[in-house]
Design an enzyme around this catalytic site. Structure first.
Site: not given
Length: 88
Positions: A14-16, A18-19
């Site tokens: 859950l990087h930038s 998809p977050a």
């Protein structure tokens, strides 16, 4: 309250990006939604809170919701974390 524990299956976690989409979708629900990892509980509508959990592929998290659309919220958000819903 509805709660569901899952193993995250997003290739890069859950990087930038998809977050951002996760928080955007969580914010579209009326219910109070929380994500739990290693006993740390954050508001699922908080981008920085979500990033602070360091959720990677294979992480075990729990999504909890309480409110009028709790079931739909937990269902959609857990599907997203399992890689079954793609927004981007």
């Amino acid at each position: 309250m509805v709660s569901k524990q899952i193993t995250v299956a997003l290739e890069y976690g859950l990087h930038s990006k998809p977050a951002h989409y996760f928080v955007e979708k969580a914010s579209s629900f009326v219910s109070d939604i929380h994500v739990v990892r290693h006993n740390k509980i954050i508001d699922a509508k908080s981008y920085l809170g979500l990033l602070s959990l360091g959720i990677s592929n294979g992480s075990v998290v729990t999504v909890k919701a309480e409110g009028s659309d709790e079931k739909e919220a937990v269902e959609w958000l857990t599907r997203f974390l399992k890689g079954e819903e793609v927004l981007y």
